[in-house]
Design an enzyme around this catalytic site. Structure first.
Site, short mmCIF file in Angstrom:
data_model
loop_
_atom_site.label_atom_id
_atom_site.label_comp_id
_atom_site.label_asym_id
_atom_site.label_seq_id
_atom_site.Cartn_x
_atom_site.Cartn_y
_atom_site.Cartn_z
CB CYS A 63 -4.28 -1.77 4.48
SG CYS A 63 -3.36 -1.56 6.04
CD GLU B 184 -2.46 1.10 2.85
OE1 GLU B 184 -3.50 1.76 2.99
OE2 GLU B 184 -1.98 0.39 3.77
CE LYS C 80 -7.77 0.91 3.81
NZ LYS C 80 -6.68 1.61 4.54
#
Length: 283
Positions: free
Chosen positions: A156, A42, A114
């Site tokens: 993540c 990331e 995300k």
């Protein structure tokens, strides 16, 4: 048939040029060791020192000098690359935390924004409010074919929400990938258990690239980039150092198929009692 996957780990800073050079080195190393695809962390393009700096440094994907560099390296080495970057939003003053896949011809073939933002204030631990700079995505991560198998894209903090992983498995994922920058405190407690849990409950390989070490005075990442097999075994892991590194493991779809045949949990799900997550869509 089995193919090698490489998972990467390094310590990004606010210097994009330095991060580009490091990632190019990891691309070269992955190819030299026979990998068909490299997974980078990331925010591989940069980790800023302030919110204002992050917003100022972010561009569209098309204008990203970092991403263009990755595309060039992927084409030069005929390697697929998964990488996390910042992306400018066209509708708000915020940015997107985006996961991009580049194919061996250097083309961007998929991107995912995300959907779960890391807004936490942990006692005696980190306080990070991702929503202060980041716009959350509005769609589940794609599942796309790659030389390793069908890869489901996440990032993540998405790791903590099993629904997306289950939905991607139901959409045909063989591999789930989580480019990450876990904090040290949450990483030490939860990183490996969560990755192994996602692998076990979905019977997929899990590839989790990671930021590691101290990025600036305020931020340090846990590292421990790893690959987990569908049985929940950690089969590759980067060393506990801040120096750039990769770890490699075979992605064997015959092994995956055997595990799913011997314990067909997808067919044991009670969709008469709870939703079929693969059918989720936006209203």
């Amino acid at each position: 048939m089995a193919f090698l996957a490489a998972v990467g780990q390094f310590c990004a800073t606010s210097c994009v040029a330095t991060n580009q050079k490091i990632c190019s080195g990891l691309v070269s190393k992955a190819v030299q060791q026979g990998a068909k695809m490299l997974f980078l962390p990331e925010a591989s393009d940069f980790l800023s020192e302030t919110k204002a700096q992050a917003l100022a440094m972010t561009s569209s994907l098309e204008a990203s000098s970092f991403l263009l560099h990755i595309q060039k390296a992927a084409k030069e080495h005929a390697l697929w690359v998964s990488v996390g970057v910042h992306e400018k939003s066209e509708i708000t003053p915020l940015l997107y935390n985006t996961h991009v896949v580049v194919d061996a011809l250097g083309h961007v073939v998929a991107s995912y924004r995300k959907v779960h933002l890391f807004d936490v204030d942990i006692h005696h631990g980190p306080r990070l409010m991702e929503s202060e700079t980041t716009q959350k995505g509005s769609e589940l991560g794609a599942v796309l074919p790659t030389p390793l198998g069908n890869v489901g894209l996440q990032i993540c903090y998405d790791l903590r929400f099993a629904e997306q992983s289950i939905a991607q498995r139901q959409r045909g994922a063989d591999i789930l990938t989580f480019p990450s920058a876990f904090t040290v405190k949450t990483g030490a407690a939860h990183w490996e258990p969560l990755l192994r849990a996602r692998a076990i409950e979905t019977q997929t390989y899990v590839v989790a690239a990671a930021q590691v070490g101290q990025h600036n005075a305020k931020r340090t990442s846990y590292g421990h980039a790893m690959i987990v097999d569908p049985w929940g075994t950690v089969i590759a892991q980067c060393p506990e150092v801040s120096l750039p590194s990769i770890a490699l493991a075979s992605i064997d779809l015959d092994v995956l198929g055997r595990i799913r045949t011997e314990m067909p949990i997808l067919h044991h799900r009670r969709h008469d009692l709870y939703p079929h997550l693969g059918s989720f869509h936006k209203d």
